[in-house]
Design a protein around this motif. Structure first.
Motif, short mmCIF file in Angstrom:
data_model
loop_
_atom_site.label_atom_id
_atom_site.label_comp_id
_atom_site.label_asym_id
_atom_site.label_seq_id
_atom_site.Cartn_x
_atom_site.Cartn_y
_atom_site.Cartn_z
N TYR A 105 7.08 25.36 -8.08
CA TYR A 105 7.68 24.59 -9.17
C TYR A 105 9.06 24.09 -8.79
O TYR A 105 9.39 22.92 -8.96
N HIS A 106 9.86 24.99 -8.24
CA HIS A 106 11.23 24.65 -7.86
C HIS A 106 11.25 23.59 -6.74
O HIS A 106 12.05 22.67 -6.77
N SER A 107 10.34 23.72 -5.76
CA SER A 107 10.31 22.75 -4.66
C SER A 107 9.89 21.36 -5.12
O SER A 107 10.21 20.37 -4.48
N LEU A 108 9.18 21.31 -6.27
CA LEU A 108 8.80 20.00 -6.82
C LEU A 108 9.91 19.40 -7.69
O LEU A 108 9.74 18.31 -8.23
N ASP A 123 4.09 10.64 -6.43
CA ASP A 123 5.09 11.03 -7.42
C ASP A 123 4.43 11.49 -8.72
O ASP A 123 4.84 12.48 -9.31
N ALA A 124 3.41 10.77 -9.14
CA ALA A 124 2.71 11.13 -10.37
C ALA A 124 1.99 12.46 -10.21
O ALA A 124 2.02 13.31 -11.11
N ASN A 125 1.37 12.69 -9.06
CA ASN A 125 0.70 13.96 -8.80
C ASN A 125 1.69 15.11 -8.76
O ASN A 125 1.42 16.19 -9.30
N SER A 126 2.83 14.90 -8.14
CA SER A 126 3.86 15.94 -8.08
C SER A 126 4.38 16.27 -9.47
O SER A 126 4.55 17.45 -9.81
N LYS A 127 4.62 15.25 -10.26
CA LYS A 127 5.11 15.47 -11.63
C LYS A 127 4.08 16.24 -12.46
O LYS A 127 4.42 17.20 -13.16
N GLY A 128 2.82 15.84 -12.35
CA GLY A 128 1.77 16.54 -13.09
C GLY A 128 1.63 17.98 -12.65
O GLY A 128 1.50 18.89 -13.48
N THR A 129 1.69 18.22 -11.36
CA THR A 129 1.61 19.59 -10.84
C THR A 129 2.78 20.42 -11.32
O THR A 129 2.62 21.57 -11.74
N MET A 130 3.97 19.84 -11.31
CA MET A 130 5.16 20.54 -11.77
C MET A 130 5.02 20.93 -13.24
O MET A 130 5.33 22.05 -13.64
N LEU A 173 0.83 -1.21 0.00
CA LEU A 173 0.00 0.00 0.00
C LEU A 173 0.86 1.26 0.00
O LEU A 173 0.60 2.21 -0.74
N LEU A 174 1.89 1.27 0.82
CA LEU A 174 2.76 2.45 0.91
C LEU A 174 3.50 2.70 -0.40
O LEU A 174 3.65 3.84 -0.83
N LYS A 175 3.94 1.64 -1.06
CA LYS A 175 4.61 1.81 -2.35
C LYS A 175 3.67 2.38 -3.39
O LYS A 175 4.04 3.26 -4.17
N ASN A 176 2.43 1.90 -3.41
CA ASN A 176 1.45 2.43 -4.37
C ASN A 176 1.11 3.88 -4.07
O ASN A 176 0.93 4.67 -5.00
N GLN A 177 1.01 4.23 -2.81
CA GLN A 177 0.74 5.62 -2.45
C GLN A 177 1.89 6.52 -2.90
O GLN A 177 1.66 7.63 -3.37
#
Length: 97
Positions: free
Chosen positions: A74-77, A32-39, A23-27
């Motif tokens: 952006y930079h913090s991501l 990571d995907a959300n951070s990448k998309g936001t960036m 579960l933790l790995k999937n989270q």
């Protein structure tokens, strides 16, 4: 009776711990995907704002504050230096109300 409980725990605990790790790995993958998309969305918006303000030849105080806050996020991501160059150019623009 106590041995049965110990035996059951010996079987259940590793399975339960394995599930928690899964579960933790999937989270983490989701985060990571959300951070990448936001960036990426921030980068697109920063580029568009850069084009808008440099075409006008000036920036407003609120426009500069928004640009800097978006840049910081952006930079913090993990954003790269390309947008840093855009920020430097934006900071050189005259500020108008």
């Amino acid at each position: 009776m106590q041995k049965i409980i110990v035996d059951i725990c010996a079987i259940i605990m590793p399975t339960l711990l394995g599930y928690v790790v899964w579960l933790l790995k999937n989270q983490k993958k989701d985060r990571d995907a959300n951070s990448k998309g936001t960036m990426l969305l921030l980068r697109v918006q920063l580029i568009e704002y850069h084009e808008k303000w440099t075409e006008r030849g000036y920036i407003t105080k609120h426009g500069l504050e928004n640009f800097i806050e978006m840049y910081d996020a952006y930079h913090s991501l993990g954003g790269n230096g390309m947008v840093t160059k855009l920020l430097e150019e934006i900071k050189k623009l005259p500020i108008r109300d």
